[in-house]
Design a protein around this motif. Structure first.
Motif, PDB file in Angstrom:
ATOM      1  N   GLY A   1       9.185  16.864  -7.719  1.00  9.28           N
ATOM      2  CA  GLY A   1       9.825  16.127  -8.801  1.00  9.28           C
ATOM      3  C   GLY A   1      10.637  15.076  -8.199  1.00  9.28           C
ATOM      4  N   ASP A   2      10.828  15.070  -6.745  1.00 11.91           N
ATOM      5  CA  ASP A   2      11.809  13.951  -6.012  1.00 11.91           C
ATOM      6  C   ASP A   2      10.963  12.822  -5.825  1.00 11.91           C
ATOM      7  N   ILE A   3      11.006  11.665  -6.771  1.00 12.45           N
ATOM      8  CA  ILE A   3      10.321  10.649  -6.657  1.00 12.45           C
ATOM      9  C   ILE A   3      11.086   9.471  -5.932  1.00 12.45           C
ATOM     10  N   SER A   4      12.121   9.841  -5.016  1.00 11.94           N
ATOM     11  CA  SER A   4      12.983   8.905  -4.515  1.00 11.94           C
ATOM     12  C   SER A   4      12.307   7.979  -3.128  1.00 11.94           C
ATOM     13  N   ASP A   5      11.393   8.567  -2.662  1.00  9.40           N
ATOM     14  CA  ASP A   5      10.572   8.072  -1.926  1.00  9.40           C
ATOM     15  C   ASP A   5       9.094   7.339  -2.228  1.00  9.40           C
ATOM     16  N   ARG A   6       9.044   6.931  -3.651  1.00 11.30           N
ATOM     17  CA  ARG A   6       8.073   6.430  -4.064  1.00 11.30           C
ATOM     18  C   ARG A   6       7.562   5.070  -3.424  1.00 11.30           C
ATOM     19  N   GLU A   7       8.594   4.058  -3.138  1.00 12.40           N
ATOM     20  CA  GLU A   7       8.178   3.045  -2.507  1.00 12.40           C
ATOM     21  C   GLU A   7       7.557   3.159  -1.000  1.00 12.40           C
ATOM     22  N   PRO A   8       8.269   4.058  -0.130  1.00  9.41           N
ATOM     23  CA  PRO A   8       7.774   3.999   1.177  1.00  9.41           C
ATOM     24  C   PRO A   8       6.510   4.761   1.219  1.00  9.41           C
ATOM     25  N   LEU A   9       6.388   5.716   0.296  1.00 11.59           N
ATOM     26  CA  LEU A   9       5.088   6.487   0.081  1.00 11.59           C
ATOM     27  C   LEU A   9       3.997   5.575  -0.192  1.00 11.59           C
ATOM     28  N   LEU A  10       4.048   4.809  -1.373  1.00 17.01           N
ATOM     29  CA  LEU A  10       3.173   3.851  -1.876  1.00 17.01           C
ATOM     30  C   LEU A  10       2.867   2.758  -0.560  1.00 17.01           C
ATOM     31  N   SER A  11       3.825   2.569   0.136  1.00 18.41           N
ATOM     32  CA  SER A  11       3.650   1.498   1.263  1.00 18.41           C
ATOM     33  C   SER A  11       2.698   1.807   2.160  1.00 18.41           C
ATOM     34  N   MET A  12       2.667   3.160   2.262  1.00 21.39           N
ATOM     35  CA  MET A  12       1.812   3.817   3.305  1.00 21.39           C
ATOM     36  C   MET A  12       0.383   4.179   3.035  1.00 21.39           C
ATOM     37  N   ILE A  13       0.302   4.743   1.792  1.00 23.03           N
ATOM     38  CA  ILE A  13      -0.886   5.282   1.093  1.00 23.03           C
ATOM     39  C   ILE A  13      -1.913   3.942   0.452  1.00 23.03           C
ATOM     40  N   VAL A  14      -1.144   3.204  -0.093  1.00 22.86           N
ATOM     41  CA  VAL A  14      -1.999   2.123  -0.914  1.00 22.86           C
ATOM     42  C   VAL A  14      -2.896   1.275   0.135  1.00 22.86           C
ATOM     43  N   PRO A  15      -2.304   0.813   1.462  1.00 19.38           N
ATOM     44  CA  PRO A  15      -3.109   0.189   2.218  1.00 19.38           C
ATOM     45  C   PRO A  15      -4.350   1.002   2.810  1.00 19.38           C
ATOM     46  N   TYR A  16      -4.143   2.191   2.911  1.00 18.78           N
ATOM     47  CA  TYR A  16      -5.034   3.390   3.484  1.00 18.78           C
ATOM     48  C   TYR A  16      -6.201   3.462   2.402  1.00 18.78           C
ATOM     49  N   ILE A  17      -5.583   3.658   1.005  1.00 18.84           N
ATOM     50  CA  ILE A  17      -6.637   3.968   0.097  1.00 18.84           C
ATOM     51  C   ILE A  17      -7.005   2.432  -0.603  1.00 18.84           C
ATOM     52  N   ASN A  18      -7.983   1.929  -0.048  1.00 18.70           N
ATOM     53  CA  ASN A  18      -8.839   0.744  -0.476  1.00 18.70           C
ATOM     54  C   ASN A  18      -7.712  -0.443  -0.847  1.00 18.70           C
ATOM     55  N   ASN A  19      -6.463  -0.535  -0.493  1.00 20.92           N
ATOM     56  CA  ASN A  19      -5.471  -1.400  -0.707  1.00 20.92           C
ATOM     57  C   ASN A  19      -5.161  -1.433  -2.180  1.00 20.92           C
ATOM     58  N   SER A  20      -5.242  -0.420  -2.819  1.00 22.16           N
ATOM     59  CA  SER A  20      -5.282  -0.442  -4.317  1.00 22.16           C
ATOM     60  C   SER A  20      -4.139   0.520  -4.920  1.00 22.16           C
ATOM     61  N   VAL A  21      -3.399  -0.160  -5.638  1.00 15.74           N
ATOM     62  CA  VAL A  21      -2.141   0.694  -6.227  1.00 15.74           C
ATOM     63  C   VAL A  21      -2.800   1.542  -7.405  1.00 15.74           C
ATOM     64  N   VAL A  22      -3.963   1.063  -8.353  1.00 20.93           N
ATOM     65  CA  VAL A  22      -4.347   1.763  -9.199  1.00 20.93           C
ATOM     66  C   VAL A  22      -5.152   3.124  -8.203  1.00 20.93           C
ATOM     67  N   GLY A  23      -5.741   3.022  -7.371  1.00 20.78           N
ATOM     68  CA  GLY A  23      -6.308   4.358  -6.730  1.00 20.78           C
ATOM     69  C   GLY A  23      -5.294   5.235  -6.316  1.00 20.78           C
ATOM     70  N   ALA A  24      -4.275   4.550  -5.540  1.00 26.33           N
ATOM     71  CA  ALA A  24      -3.083   5.282  -5.334  1.00 26.33           C
ATOM     72  C   ALA A  24      -2.392   6.046  -6.496  1.00 26.33           C
ATOM     73  N   SER A  25      -2.359   5.426  -7.442  1.00 23.85           N
ATOM     74  CA  SER A  25      -1.610   5.888  -8.642  1.00 23.85           C
ATOM     75  C   SER A  25      -2.206   6.983  -9.233  1.00 23.85           C
ATOM     76  N   LYS A  26      -3.605   7.035  -9.342  1.00 19.57           N
ATOM     77  CA  LYS A  26      -4.437   8.189  -9.620  1.00 19.57           C
ATOM     78  C   LYS A  26      -4.517   9.279  -8.629  1.00 19.57           C
ATOM     79  N   VAL A  27      -4.353   8.955  -7.384  1.00 14.04           N
ATOM     80  CA  VAL A  27      -4.357  10.048  -6.449  1.00 14.04           C
ATOM     81  C   VAL A  27      -2.910  10.865  -6.532  1.00 14.04           C
ATOM     82  N   LEU A  28      -1.963  10.198  -6.592  1.00 17.63           N
ATOM     83  CA  LEU A  28      -0.631  10.768  -6.821  1.00 17.63           C
ATOM     84  C   LEU A  28      -0.454  11.581  -8.182  1.00 17.63           C
ATOM     85  N   TYR A  29      -1.092  10.973  -9.324  1.00 15.45           N
ATOM     86  CA  TYR A  29      -1.125  11.764 -10.441  1.00 15.45           C
ATOM     87  C   TYR A  29      -1.836  12.963 -10.438  1.00 15.45           C
TER      88      TYR A  29
END
Length: 183
Positions: free
Chosen positions: A78-106
């Protein structure tokens, strides 16, 4: 609260004519709240998320798994304080896709992470005038900023509905309306 009531009415109207996809409802039960202890678990989760998309995932480059894992564990609690650094790391890894990353994190933390996609944004841009989001972006960084802003707006909206809404309920309604906001 007024926007929430309008969204509920629109969703109820659209829900009567929208066919429910069995794959989404059945696979969600299996995929959510996944434990991700290894990078291989994370890649499986990417495959789960992309089974909801018309795209084959591509892993671009690599990630610092130890750092990503520690942020994922925090998010699952439930600690979402690292959202931005986490997304900055995984979005470029996962197709450069925020949509894909949001579904993975979901799939890892459905009670804390909203999904964003074109259908949700289609409704958002037509219905949510007081909550401005950038319609188009020029970079992955701007996509991440827009997603976090959307996420924050949803959290604010949930707070203002006095417990009548949840992330999944709101995003489900936004998805179901699919921009069809005329009454």
């Amino acid at each position: 609260m007024e926007g929430y009531i309008k969204l509920v009415a629109l969703h109820e109207r659209n829900n009567q004519t929208t066919r429910k996809d069995v794959w989404f409802s059945e696979s969600e039960k299996i995929f959510i709240n996944q434990s991700v202890e290894t990078k291989e678990d994370f890649i499986k989760l990417i495959a789960f998320a992309y089974s909801w998309m018309p795209t084959i995932p591509r892993l671009l480059g690599d990630i610092d798994w130890n750092q990503v894992h520690s942020m994922l564990v925090k998010m699952q609690s439930g600690d979402i304080s690292d959202r931005e650094p986490l997304l900055s790391m995984i979005v470029p890894y996962i197709n450069n896709s925020v949509v894909g990353a949001s579904k993975v994190l979901y799939f890892m933390a459905p009670q804390y992470v909203p999904i964003i996609d074109s259908r949700v944004l289609n409704t958002w841009f037509k219905l949510m005038q007081p909550y401005k989001l950038r319609k188009t972006t020029n970079s992955v960084h701007q996509d991440i900023e827009r997603y976090i802003q959307y996420w924050d707006y949803l959290l604010e909206w949930i707070e203002n509905t006095n417990g009548h809404a949840s992330l999944r309920k709101l995003e489900g309604m936004l998805y179901g309306v699919n921009g069809n906001v005329s009454i």
